[in-house]
Enzyme design. Structure first.
Site, short mmCIF file in Angstrom:
data_model
loop_
_atom_site.label_atom_id
_atom_site.label_comp_id
_atom_site.label_asym_id
_atom_site.label_seq_id
_atom_site.Cartn_x
_atom_site.Cartn_y
_atom_site.Cartn_z
N HIS A 1 -12.30 56.33 -7.54
CA HIS A 1 -12.69 55.47 -6.50
C HIS A 1 -11.38 54.55 -6.23
CE1 HIS A 1 -15.80 52.71 -4.21
NE2 HIS A 1 -14.73 51.89 -4.40
N ARG B 1 -22.19 50.94 2.41
CA ARG B 1 -22.21 49.84 1.25
C ARG B 1 -21.05 49.04 1.10
NH1 ARG B 1 -20.94 48.05 -3.84
NH2 ARG B 1 -20.34 50.12 -4.24
N ASP B 2 -20.07 49.69 0.16
CA ASP B 2 -18.96 49.35 -0.40
C ASP B 2 -18.14 48.77 1.00
OD1 ASP B 2 -17.19 48.13 -1.97
OD2 ASP B 2 -16.31 50.12 -2.41
N HIS C 1 -8.59 51.96 -4.25
CA HIS C 1 -8.47 51.01 -3.19
C HIS C 1 -6.99 51.07 -2.98
CE1 HIS C 1 -12.14 48.18 -3.01
NE2 HIS C 1 -12.43 49.31 -4.06
N CYS D 1 -14.19 43.53 -2.26
CA CYS D 1 -15.08 43.16 -3.28
C CYS D 1 -15.28 41.55 -3.10
CB CYS D 1 -14.82 43.80 -4.56
SG CYS D 1 -15.63 42.99 -5.78
#
Length: 317
Positions: free
Chosen positions: A219, A26-27, A221, A252
């Site tokens: 989470h 998904r991400d 990055h 994103c």
């Protein structure tokens, strides 16, 4: 290849096991410009399960207008073989998305909130208050149906428009998400600006506000190369759930400075060397990321994948 071919040595204060929430399908894929076929996405999920993942964020039931890459969510969900002991969370944006998820037999739900007004407007076209009001019936309905609900909270350490995000602001939104009924809170470093001390400061502020550390996931990055350092700091302070993306894919669509997620392979290499159990076969996972790079036509960026497979380019393996 053994899980830690160069030896294992633990460090004090670390958990014996860590759950990795694999967000690649998904991400990881949501920001890819080339549309990835549903059969490739479904095979990716299957390969991730084969590698030992027990939590695989599969897709999002968002309107295709907003994230075209995930327009095939229903087809992907229909193609995967849901295995006992493996969870397949799905992100839902609103009540309509939740009802679609329930009709499709989804058993794990996630909602996506922002700690900042600027990103809430960019990502959801709502204020923070309006977005939480939208999520309230979604979370309530999911909990009534007996489903766990993960609450993502983005921009926890920095925002491309606002800059540094005050800890008090993050704590205020995080505690509201949990009061809605979310069973897990994933703290997102959406643009990758966190450093270990700031990670610890936020975790301590949340626990001081009554949030149980067992409810918190992280989470990160890897924009500034801090993902592993930040993860280690979080683990030393009681976190046992970490989000990561196979091959380091991700970004994103509404925050252009958000680069790839922390690579799952890099994380597993570190955890294996620390003697922390994940249940993931690193060699199989690296092969999966090399395979995916070929399918989406771009190089593998994760260092561990390149080291283990020699996959420096889509045609290099």
């Amino acid at each position: 290849m053994t899980s830690a071919p160069y030896g294992v040595d633990a460090l004090p204060g670390l958990p014996g096991a860590v759950t990795i929430c694999e967000v690649g399908p998904r991400d990881g894929l949501q920001n890819e410009q080339l549309l990835v076929p549903a059969e490739v996405k479904a095979e990716l999920v299957e390969r991730l399960a084969d590698a030992g993942h027990t939590v695989i964020e599969t897709t999002s039931l968002v309107h295709p207008k907003w994230v075209p890459q995930l327009a095939d969510a229903e087809e992907v969900l229909g193609r995967i073989r849901r295995r006992p002991g493996v969870r397949y969370p799905v992100l839902v944006p609103n009540r309509r998305g939740l009802e679609r998820a329930l009709d499709l037999g989804v058993t794990d739900i996630a909602v996506f909130a922002s700690a900042t007004e600027t990103f809430a407007k960019a990502n959801l076209n709502r204020t923070v208050d309006e977005s939480l009001e939208m999520f309230a019936p979604v979370v309530a309905r999911a909990r009534e149906a007996g489903l766990p609900v993960r609450g993502y909270l983005s921009m926890c350490w920095g925002d491309p428009w606002q800059g540094e995000v005050p800890i008090t602001q993050v704590v205020a939104v995080a505690t509201r998400l949990l009061r809605l009924g979310c069973t897990e809170l994933s703290l997102g470093d959406t643009i990758g600006v966190a450093t270990p001390g700031r990670v610890v400061a936020l975790l301590r502020a949340l626990t001081a506000a009554g949030v149980h550390i067992g409810q918190i996931a992280v989470h990160f990055h890897d924009t500034y190369g801090q993902g592993l350092a930040n993860t280690l700091a979080a683990l030393q302070n009681g976190v046992t759930t970490v989000d990561a993306s196979a091959g380091g894919l991700g970004g994103c669509p509404y925050a252009k400075s958000a680069t790839g997620n922390l690579a799952t392979e890099d994380l597993v290499w570190q955890l294996d060397g620390l003697g922390i159990h994940t249940g993931i076969d690193l060699a199989k996972l690296a092969e999966t990321s090399a395979w995916l790079a070929q399918r989406i036509g771009r190089p593998v960026t994760a260092r561990s994948v390149r080291a283990l497979t020699g996959a420096g380019s889509p045609a290099g393996h």
